[in-house]
Design an enzyme around this catalytic site. Structure first.
Site, mmCIF file in Angstrom:
data_model
loop_
_atom_site.group_PDB
_atom_site.id
_atom_site.type_symbol
_atom_site.label_atom_id
_atom_site.label_comp_id
_atom_site.label_asym_id
_atom_site.label_seq_id
_atom_site.Cartn_x
_atom_site.Cartn_y
_atom_site.Cartn_z
ATOM 1 C CB ILE A 40 -42.906 -19.145 -7.291
ATOM 2 C CG1 ILE A 40 -41.652 -19.309 -8.299
ATOM 3 C CG2 ILE A 40 -43.058 -17.303 -7.130
ATOM 4 C CD1 ILE A 40 -40.088 -19.038 -7.735
ATOM 5 C CD GLU A 76 -36.781 -15.005 0.956
ATOM 6 O OE1 GLU A 76 -35.838 -14.201 1.376
ATOM 7 O OE2 GLU A 76 -38.051 -14.852 0.786
HETATM 8 N N1 CAA Z 1 -26.099 -6.938 -2.850
HETATM 9 C C1 CAA Z 1 -25.475 -6.742 -3.895
HETATM 10 N N2 CAA Z 1 -24.563 -7.518 -4.606
HETATM 11 C C2 CAA Z 1 -24.169 -8.776 -4.103
HETATM 12 C C3 CAA Z 1 -25.008 -9.246 -3.042
HETATM 13 C C4 CAA Z 1 -25.801 -8.441 -2.664
HETATM 14 N N3 CAA Z 1 -26.429 -8.986 -1.318
HETATM 15 N N4 CAA Z 1 -24.504 -10.296 -3.211
HETATM 16 C C5 CAA Z 1 -23.684 -10.671 -4.019
HETATM 17 N N5 CAA Z 1 -23.570 -9.779 -4.813
HETATM 18 C C6 CAA Z 1 -22.540 -9.473 -6.042
HETATM 19 C C7 CAA Z 1 -21.167 -9.437 -5.601
HETATM 20 O O1 CAA Z 1 -20.432 -8.679 -4.982
HETATM 21 C C8 CAA Z 1 -20.512 -10.277 -6.701
HETATM 22 O O2 CAA Z 1 -20.317 -9.213 -7.568
HETATM 23 P P1 CAA Z 1 -18.648 -8.704 -7.931
HETATM 24 O O3 CAA Z 1 -18.156 -10.040 -8.679
HETATM 25 O O4 CAA Z 1 -18.773 -7.464 -8.744
HETATM 26 O O5 CAA Z 1 -18.102 -8.347 -6.680
HETATM 27 C C9 CAA Z 1 -21.566 -10.879 -7.657
HETATM 28 O O6 CAA Z 1 -22.945 -10.381 -6.740
HETATM 29 C C10 CAA Z 1 -21.723 -12.463 -7.153
HETATM 30 O O7 CAA Z 1 -21.723 -12.832 -5.779
HETATM 31 P P2 CAA Z 1 -21.267 -13.893 -5.149
HETATM 32 O O8 CAA Z 1 -19.744 -14.277 -5.762
HETATM 33 O O9 CAA Z 1 -21.250 -13.849 -3.609
HETATM 34 O O10 CAA Z 1 -22.121 -15.052 -5.851
HETATM 35 P P3 CAA Z 1 -21.935 -16.613 -5.331
HETATM 36 O O11 CAA Z 1 -22.273 -17.228 -6.820
HETATM 37 O O12 CAA Z 1 -20.996 -16.988 -4.641
HETATM 38 O O13 CAA Z 1 -23.401 -16.618 -4.434
HETATM 39 C C11 CAA Z 1 -24.663 -18.045 -2.925
HETATM 40 C C12 CAA Z 1 -23.577 -18.031 -3.718
HETATM 41 C C13 CAA Z 1 -24.330 -17.169 -1.645
HETATM 42 C C14 CAA Z 1 -24.680 -19.379 -2.400
HETATM 43 C C15 CAA Z 1 -25.964 -17.543 -3.762
HETATM 44 O O14 CAA Z 1 -25.973 -18.226 -4.731
HETATM 45 C C16 CAA Z 1 -27.192 -17.661 -2.969
HETATM 46 O O15 CAA Z 1 -27.465 -16.981 -2.022
HETATM 47 N N6 CAA Z 1 -27.845 -18.848 -3.122
HETATM 48 C C17 CAA Z 1 -29.173 -19.288 -2.649
HETATM 49 C C18 CAA Z 1 -30.285 -18.562 -3.056
HETATM 50 C C19 CAA Z 1 -31.662 -18.180 -2.469
HETATM 51 O O16 CAA Z 1 -31.701 -17.799 -1.490
HETATM 52 N N7 CAA Z 1 -32.637 -18.554 -3.140
HETATM 53 C C20 CAA Z 1 -34.241 -18.463 -2.840
HETATM 54 C C21 CAA Z 1 -34.770 -17.543 -3.695
HETATM 55 S S1 CAA Z 1 -36.367 -17.316 -3.176
HETATM 56 C C22 CAA Z 1 -37.354 -17.729 -4.580
HETATM 57 O O17 CAA Z 1 -37.100 -17.677 -5.780
HETATM 58 C C23 CAA Z 1 -38.845 -18.372 -4.077
HETATM 59 C C24 CAA Z 1 -40.101 -17.507 -3.650
HETATM 60 O O18 CAA Z 1 -40.968 -17.579 -3.090
HETATM 61 C C25 CAA Z 1 -39.923 -16.225 -4.265
#
Ligand code: CAA
Length: 400
Positions: free
Chosen positions: A158, A368
């Site tokens: 984080i 991210e």
């Molecule tokens: N805005 C709004 N709603 C969204 C959305 C968005 N951008 N993206 C997805 N959703 C919604 C979808 O519409 C879906 O809702 P419905 O079922 O009602 O349609 C729901 O959320 C689930 O979405 P997905 O089916 O797309 O979810 P998924 O499990 O297939 O996602 C993934 C897979 C894209 C790989 C996702 O897990 C992902 O982005 N992973 C990477 C995570 C990441 O980037 N982590 C870094 C965090 S940074 C941190 O914590 C460190 C720091 O320094 C702060």
């Protein structure tokens, strides 16, 4: 009509951030980086420039500028050092802009206003020791007890973990849905450092972004009042994904700044350094690397500008922002590697900034959303496996 000219406000913001970073940070960044020192004194200065609430409306303590200004600030900050842009990503992108879209009015008054003014520092907690790309895999739980939730879990990797005051944290509120990995069982909470049971630490072993703070935090039955639930119960995953649309935008614009920094350092060195009696810039193989940097810079900039334009119009931009982030971060890795190559042995030393650019660029290819996650998402959009619908909340826009 398509207009790529910056407005007067955008140009002024770009110039003032560039001048501030060159004056106040560039002369001492090498020492901060070498000493692994995060300078908290940057916060008040960035607040004075309006950067900590750059695209938050004035009514919530922000500078009231548009999303293009957020991108420009990110690009200018990372031109000097990635650690500066990371502040924009977590404090403004992942936290403030998410509260702006999803927070209640009370949450905006209590948290967004002081954050946008810069008197409180904020970050985001999704990633855990065993859940990075797989955001559904988090283990943190929030158990309802009367008018509070008890949060237990650990967040890892984080940015600003050990210096922030406020955290936007994701946890399972529905334990059956947790077992089924159904993301509609996840919720989002605002947690304060001051809450009992909260502790944080700095990660010491990383080898890039050394002037930044990265760490972990733990919650042991931290009592969070129900007023700190962001959105509704079960909306946490969507809120996290929405937040990443903002964070990834700043990462894309920042990586674009790093490419430009590599290009400028390489052009300067190529004109100073002579081999075989000629400036090395006269050699075609060096020109090839410099030309590639220019094409990568211009393409990356257009991609983040398009994403910022979509944000300004209040449209869902997950697909476009993901492409901008993927392209710019991968291109920044190439630019940094070639910049070191052009500098030869000097690039391998700390006397020149390109070695720091090389160490710093890699993080953004991972955090991210890794390169692989973004690549797959783009393919899935094309194949029709993935579509974006507008979320429940209205996206904050600057032009309707
Ligand atoms: N805005 C709004 N709603 C969204 C959305 C968005 N951008 N993206 C997805 N959703 C919604 C979808 O519409 C879906 O809702 P419905 O079922 O009602 O349609 C729901 O959320 C689930 O979405 P997905 O089916 O797309 O979810 P998924 O499990 O297939 O996602 C993934 C897979 C894209 C790989 C996702 O897990 C992902 O982005 N992973 C990477 C995570 C990441 O980037 N982590 C870094 C965090 S940074 C941190 O914590 C460190 C720091 O320094 C702060």
């Amino acid at each position: 009509m398509l207009n790529l000219d910056l407005t007067e406000e955008q140009r002024l913001l770009e110039q003032s951030v560039r001048a501030w970073a060159a004056r106040e940070v560039a002369p001492r960044i090498r020492e901060l980086d070498r000493a692994h020192t995060f300078d908290r004194g940057l916060f008040p200065q960035m607040a004075q420039l309006g950067l900590l609430g750059v695209s938050v409306p004035e009514q919530y303590g922000g500078a009231g500028m548009d999303y293009i200004c957020l991108g420009l600030a990110s690009e200018e900050l990372e031109y000097v050092d990635t650690s500066l842009r990371v502040i924009m990503s977590v404090h403004v992108g992942l936290n403030c802009l998410t509260l702006l879209a999803w927070g209640s009015d009370d949450q905006k008054q209590r948290y967004l206003v002081p954050q946008a003014q810069g008197s409180k520092v904020a970050t985001f907690g999704l990633t855990e020791p065993s859940a990075g790309s797989d955001a559904r895999g988090i283990q943190t739980v929030a158990v309802k007890k009367g008018d509070r939730y008890l949060l237990t879990g650990e967040k890892m990797w984080i940015s600003l973990a050990d210096v922030a005051d406020n955290y936007l944290v994701f946890a399972w509120t529905d334990l059956d849905k947790k077992k089924q990995r159904d993301p509609s069982g996840m919720s989002a909470f605002i947690v304060e450092r001051a809450f009992k049971g909260f502790s944080s630490a700095t990660l010491k072993e990383k080898w890039g972004i050394l002037a930044g703070n990265t760490g972990s935090f733990k919650m042991e039955e931290v009592e969070v009042p129900q007023e700190n639930l962001v959105g509704r119960e079960g909306e946490g995953f969507k809120i996290a994904m929405f937040a990443l649309d903002q964070g990834r935008y700043t990462v894309a614009a920042g990586a674009t700044g790093l490419i430009r920094a590599c290009r400028d350092a390489s052009v300067k060195y190529a004109k100073e350094r002579k081999t075989f009696g000629e400036e090395i810039g006269s050699y075609q193989l060096v020109k090839e690397m410099i030309a590639q940097m220019e094409s990568d810079y211009q393409a990356s900039r257009l991609l983040w500008l398009r994403s910022g334009w979509l944000k300004n119009t209040g449209r869902r931009n997950t697909r476009e922002t993901g492409l901008a982030k993927w392209y710019a971060t991968v291109a920044s890795e190439r630019a940094a590697s070639d910049a070191v190559q052009i500098h030869g042995a000097n690039g391998y030393s700390d006397e020149y900034p390109v070695g720091r650019f090389f160490r710093n660029c890699k993080g953004a290819v991972i955090y991210e959303g890794t390169r692989e996650i973004h690549k797959l998402m783009q393919a899935d959009y094309l194949l029709g496996y993935r579509t974006d619908r507008p979320p429940r909340c209205e996206l904050p826009a600057w032009e309707k």
